[in-house]
Design an enzyme around this catalytic site. Structure first.
Site, mmCIF file in Angstrom:
data_model
loop_
_atom_site.group_PDB
_atom_site.id
_atom_site.type_symbol
_atom_site.label_atom_id
_atom_site.label_comp_id
_atom_site.label_asym_id
_atom_site.label_seq_id
_atom_site.Cartn_x
_atom_site.Cartn_y
_atom_site.Cartn_z
ATOM 1 N N ARG A 1 0.954 -1.002 0.244
ATOM 2 C CA ARG A 1 0.031 -0.337 0.049
ATOM 3 C C ARG A 1 0.779 0.735 -0.488
ATOM 4 O O ARG A 1 1.495 1.281 0.744
ATOM 5 C CB ARG A 1 -0.673 -0.138 1.357
ATOM 6 N N LYS B 1 -3.191 -2.234 7.865
ATOM 7 C CA LYS B 1 -4.029 -1.594 8.258
ATOM 8 C C LYS B 1 -4.325 -2.348 9.251
ATOM 9 O O LYS B 1 -4.769 -3.428 9.863
ATOM 10 C CB LYS B 1 -5.723 -2.007 7.261
ATOM 11 N N HIS C 1 -1.254 2.288 -6.230
ATOM 12 C CA HIS C 1 -2.444 1.408 -6.560
ATOM 13 C C HIS C 1 -3.028 0.551 -7.447
ATOM 14 O O HIS C 1 -3.100 -0.910 -7.225
ATOM 15 C CB HIS C 1 -4.234 2.748 -5.724
ATOM 16 N N ARG D 1 -0.413 -1.799 -6.941
ATOM 17 C CA ARG D 1 -0.807 -2.771 -6.129
ATOM 18 C C ARG D 1 -1.373 -3.594 -7.118
ATOM 19 O O ARG D 1 -1.596 -4.953 -6.601
ATOM 20 C CB ARG D 1 -1.504 -1.992 -5.226
ATOM 21 N N HIS E 1 -4.657 -8.920 3.347
ATOM 22 C CA HIS E 1 -6.485 -8.765 3.570
ATOM 23 C C HIS E 1 -6.019 -9.648 4.412
ATOM 24 O O HIS E 1 -6.092 -11.160 4.815
ATOM 25 C CB HIS E 1 -7.437 -9.145 2.279
ATOM 26 N N TYR F 1 -10.557 -7.598 -5.058
ATOM 27 C CA TYR F 1 -9.403 -6.678 -5.451
ATOM 28 C C TYR F 1 -8.448 -7.271 -7.012
ATOM 29 O O TYR F 1 -8.286 -6.783 -7.548
ATOM 30 C CB TYR F 1 -8.573 -6.969 -4.184
#
Length: 302
Positions: A150, A174, A242, A245, A268, A277
């Site tokens: 990210r 995250k 992005h 990625r 994830h 994704y």
């Protein structure tokens, strides 16, 4: 008790938002537009008063809104305004309960960026190295695509997070979740080139990637530099972090077919996120199952 007409109740609510809540003019405009449209739909549905409105009537408003061409995001906004209005009506004693609370809007489709083809990635990374900033940018691009990071993970990377001997990087993703991921030989090579030049910028901290001033590079600066390199290298589509990625995930999945591994690499929490994704559809999953699972051919004769 006097029953307020549909429109009058809405106008009183809007005055309350303006005078007591002191919402911004733009927010008031959005509330007013959505609720006045709801009044028209309610009248078309022969609703005499808001007190008669139940969950079925709210769902009817949702259905008519969809038929009128309202997109999912706008429909969610309309429902949000309606819930707020009904909460206010309940607080005023005009309604006993909020009938919109149990009604949800359809989910908006997730628009994923197009990935960059492998040949285009190679073209992007074939940078003519003629200054330290170009070396830095090449290293950032290599790491971004090589590890599928990210943007926040790239700019927050410290030197202590790297193990060039093993070709690994430690990142904080995250939800403060840590993971170690491989970055690839090419990324390691360009990081070594960058570290040979990094001291020229007078580093102020342990950040791997620095601005001209020696500070940690900002996310906005990375976005700007990637976009500029996409133009310089003659790519037909806009280059941003992005998309790199996404391209990493797509190319890894196309080569390996290992959805779980790609999930781990991307960091994830749920497999479903990786599935969306990487735009992997059910038909592809079904074909993989049919080809690989020992019980897939249960209906066929041996």
């Amino acid at each position: 008790m006097t029953v307020l007409p549909l429109q009058e109740a809405v106008e009183r609510f809007l005055r309350y938002l303006k005078v007591e809540r002191q919402l911004s003019p733009l927010t008031l405009l959005n509330y007013g537009r959505q609720l006045r449209a709801v009044v028209q739909l309610a009248e078309e549905g022969r609703l005499a008063s808001w007190a008669q409105c139940d969950a079925a009537a709210v769902r009817g408003i949702v259905v008519r809104s969809r038929r009128a061409g309202l997109q999912a995001s706008s429909l969610a906004l309309r429902l949000s305004a309606l819930r707020s209005f009904f909460d206010w009506m309940v607080s005023q004693g005009e309604m006993k309960a909020n009938p919109a609370k149990g009604v949800s809007a359809p989910k908006a489709p997730r628009h994923l960026p197009k990935n960059i083809e492998v040949d285009d990635v190679n073209q992007l990374l074939d940078i003519d190295i003629n200054d330290p900033l170009a070396v830095r940018d090449r290293a950032m691009l290599e790491v971004m695509y090589g590890a599928g990071l990210r943007l926040s993970e790239l700019v927050n990377m410290d030197c202590r997070h790297l193990d060039l001997a093993t070709g690994e990087v430690w990142v904080m993703g995250k939800g403060s979740k840590e993971r170690r991921v491989p970055i690839g030989r090419s990324a390691v090579t360009w990081l070594e080139h960058w570290f040979d030049l990094r001291e020229l910028f007078g580093p102020e901290d342990d950040a791997v990637f620095l601005s001209k001033q020696g500070k940690r590079i900002s996310a906005r600066n990375v976005q700007k530099r990637f976009s500029e390199w996409g133009i310089k290298q003659g790519l037909s589509s806009h280059v941003h972090p992005h998309k790199l990625r996404h391209s990493f995930a797509t190319h890894m999945l196309e080569s390996s077919g290992d959805l779980r591994a790609v999930q781990e690499l991307l960091g994830h929490a749920n497999l479903s996120t990786t599935q969306i994704y990487t735009h992997l559809d059910f038909q592809h999953l079904a074909s993989v199952y049919d080809a690989a699972h020992p019980r897939a051919k249960r209906g066929k004769k041996s």
